[in-house]
Motif scaffolding. Structure first.
Motif, PDB file in Angstrom:
ATOM      1  N   ILE A 140      10.772 -33.319  38.665  1.00  0.00           N
ATOM      2  CA  ILE A 140      10.559 -32.995  37.255  1.00  0.00           C
ATOM      3  C   ILE A 140      10.873 -34.238  36.443  1.00  0.00           C
ATOM      4  N   LYS A 141       9.864 -34.724  35.725  1.00  0.00           N
ATOM      5  CA  LYS A 141       9.998 -35.942  34.932  1.00  0.00           C
ATOM      6  C   LYS A 141      10.378 -35.605  33.493  1.00  0.00           C
ATOM      7  N   ASN A 142       9.711 -34.632  32.898  1.00  0.00           N
ATOM      8  CA  ASN A 142       9.984 -34.196  31.530  1.00  0.00           C
ATOM      9  C   ASN A 142       9.904 -32.680  31.471  1.00  0.00           C
ATOM     10  N   LEU A 143      10.659 -32.121  30.549  1.00  0.00           N
ATOM     11  CA  LEU A 143      10.711 -30.683  30.391  1.00  0.00           C
ATOM     12  C   LEU A 143      10.890 -30.383  28.917  1.00  0.00           C
ATOM     13  N   GLY A 144      10.169 -29.391  28.402  1.00  0.00           N
ATOM     14  CA  GLY A 144      10.337 -29.066  26.997  1.00  0.00           C
ATOM     15  C   GLY A 144       9.506 -27.883  26.571  1.00  0.00           C
ATOM     16  N   TYR A 145       9.155 -27.915  25.279  1.00  0.00           N
ATOM     17  CA  TYR A 145       8.429 -26.829  24.646  1.00  0.00           C
ATOM     18  C   TYR A 145       7.275 -27.406  23.850  1.00  0.00           C
ATOM     19  N   ALA A 185      13.414 -23.301  42.243  1.00  0.00           N
ATOM     20  CA  ALA A 185      13.699 -24.581  42.906  1.00  0.00           C
ATOM     21  C   ALA A 185      14.770 -25.355  42.138  1.00  0.00           C
ATOM     22  N   ALA A 186      14.709 -25.322  40.813  1.00  0.00           N
ATOM     23  CA  ALA A 186      15.734 -25.996  39.998  1.00  0.00           C
ATOM     24  C   ALA A 186      17.087 -25.308  40.184  1.00  0.00           C
ATOM     25  N   PHE A 187      17.085 -23.990  40.265  1.00  0.00           N
ATOM     26  CA  PHE A 187      18.308 -23.220  40.477  1.00  0.00           C
ATOM     27  C   PHE A 187      18.994 -23.648  41.770  1.00  0.00           C
ATOM     28  N   TYR A 188      18.219 -23.761  42.832  1.00  0.00           N
ATOM     29  CA  TYR A 188      18.747 -24.128  44.149  1.00  0.00           C
ATOM     30  C   TYR A 188      18.787 -25.645  44.377  1.00  0.00           C
ATOM     31  N   ASN A 189      18.213 -26.421  43.462  1.00  0.00           N
ATOM     32  CA  ASN A 189      18.091 -27.868  43.642  1.00  0.00           C
ATOM     33  C   ASN A 189      17.342 -28.177  44.941  1.00  0.00           C
ATOM     34  N   MET A 190      16.189 -27.531  45.096  1.00  0.00           N
ATOM     35  CA  MET A 190      15.366 -27.680  46.293  1.00  0.00           C
ATOM     36  C   MET A 190      14.042 -28.352  45.944  1.00  0.00           C
ATOM     37  N   PRO A 191      13.346 -28.871  46.938  1.00  0.00           N
ATOM     38  CA  PRO A 191      12.115 -29.633  46.703  1.00  0.00           C
ATOM     39  C   PRO A 191      10.973 -28.788  46.139  1.00  0.00           C
ATOM     40  N   ILE A 192      10.187 -29.455  45.312  1.00  0.00           N
ATOM     41  CA  ILE A 192       8.967 -28.892  44.743  1.00  0.00           C
ATOM     42  C   ILE A 192       7.806 -29.734  45.260  1.00  0.00           C
ATOM     43  N   TYR A 193       6.779 -29.070  45.764  1.00  0.00           N
ATOM     44  CA  TYR A 193       5.573 -29.741  46.232  1.00  0.00           C
ATOM     45  C   TYR A 193       4.397 -29.218  45.425  1.00  0.00           C
ATOM     46  N   ILE A 194       3.469 -30.116  45.118  1.00  0.00           N
ATOM     47  CA  ILE A 194       2.274 -29.751  44.357  1.00  0.00           C
ATOM     48  C   ILE A 194       1.058 -30.149  45.169  1.00  0.00           C
ATOM     49  N   ASP A 195       0.042 -29.304  45.113  1.00  0.00           N
ATOM     50  CA  ASP A 195      -1.225 -29.592  45.774  1.00  0.00           C
ATOM     51  C   ASP A 195      -1.701 -30.977  45.311  1.00  0.00           C
ATOM     52  N   ASP A 196      -1.975 -31.838  46.256  1.00  0.00           N
ATOM     53  CA  ASP A 196      -2.384 -33.217  45.989  1.00  0.00           C
ATOM     54  C   ASP A 196      -3.544 -33.300  45.007  1.00  0.00           C
ATOM     55  N   SER A 197      -4.445 -32.348  45.064  1.00  0.00           N
ATOM     56  CA  SER A 197      -5.631 -32.386  44.187  1.00  0.00           C
ATOM     57  C   SER A 197      -5.296 -32.212  42.709  1.00  0.00           C
ATOM     58  N   LEU A 198      -4.101 -31.733  42.379  1.00  0.00           N
ATOM     59  CA  LEU A 198      -3.709 -31.532  40.987  1.00  0.00           C
ATOM     60  C   LEU A 198      -3.103 -32.785  40.356  1.00  0.00           C
ATOM     61  N   LEU A 199      -2.669 -33.716  41.175  1.00  0.00           N
ATOM     62  CA  LEU A 199      -2.009 -34.934  40.670  1.00  0.00           C
ATOM     63  C   LEU A 199      -3.029 -35.973  40.215  1.00  0.00           C
ATOM     64  N   THR A 200      -2.723 -36.638  39.095  1.00  0.00           N
ATOM     65  CA  THR A 200      -3.592 -37.712  38.602  1.00  0.00           C
ATOM     66  C   THR A 200      -2.809 -38.993  38.417  1.00  0.00           C
TER      67      THR A 200
END
Length: 131
Positions: free
Chosen positions: A11-16, A116-131
């Motif tokens: 997670i790089k940025n988080l907000g509203y 994942a943030a609660f447990y401090n565990m890894p998050i993976y995203i489908d490669d096709s969604l990343l730019t």
């Protein structure tokens, strides 16, 4: 059927989103690619922020309930994988334990990120969604 390729992200940025009750989170991969997820409850964004700062107990949440249930059956969160199904983001949530492992499929991506943030565990995203 082609299997999805997943990339570990942070997670790089988080907000509203201003003037609304919409949460937003920006992820980045090790190679610098990013993905922004929005259109989810600002309350979930609030919980993600709390969990990332180490506050897991100030208010009871469904995430506390999941933790207690997982403890009762002897499993813990291993990872979450986020992917697109149609035009909606979904997630698979992976639990692992000494005597059993299982995957919960097709859950809301924002809830999986909060977990994942609660447990401090890894998050993976489908490669096709990343730019």
């Amino acid at each position: 059927m082609i299997a999805n390729m997943f990339v570990k992200v942070e997670i790089k940025n988080l907000g509203y989103v201003s003037d609304s009750c919409e949460g937003i989170v920006e992820f980045s991969s090790e190679d610098g690619r990013t993905f922004t997820m929005n259109s989810f409850s600002s309350e979930v964004s609030y919980h993600i922020n709390r969990f990332m700062t180490g506050d897991r107990n100030s208010i009871p949440t469904v995430y506390n309930l999941v933790e207690e249930l997982a403890h009762q059956v002897g499993v813990e969160l291993e990872k979450v994988e986020i992917y697109e199904r149609g035009n909606v983001l979904r997630a698979n949530v992976y639990f692992i334990g000494r005597n059993r492992s299982f995957t919960l499929e097709n859950y809301r991506a924002s809830d999986a990120v909060a977990l994942a943030a609660f447990y401090n565990m890894p998050i993976y995203i489908d490669d096709s969604l990343l730019t």
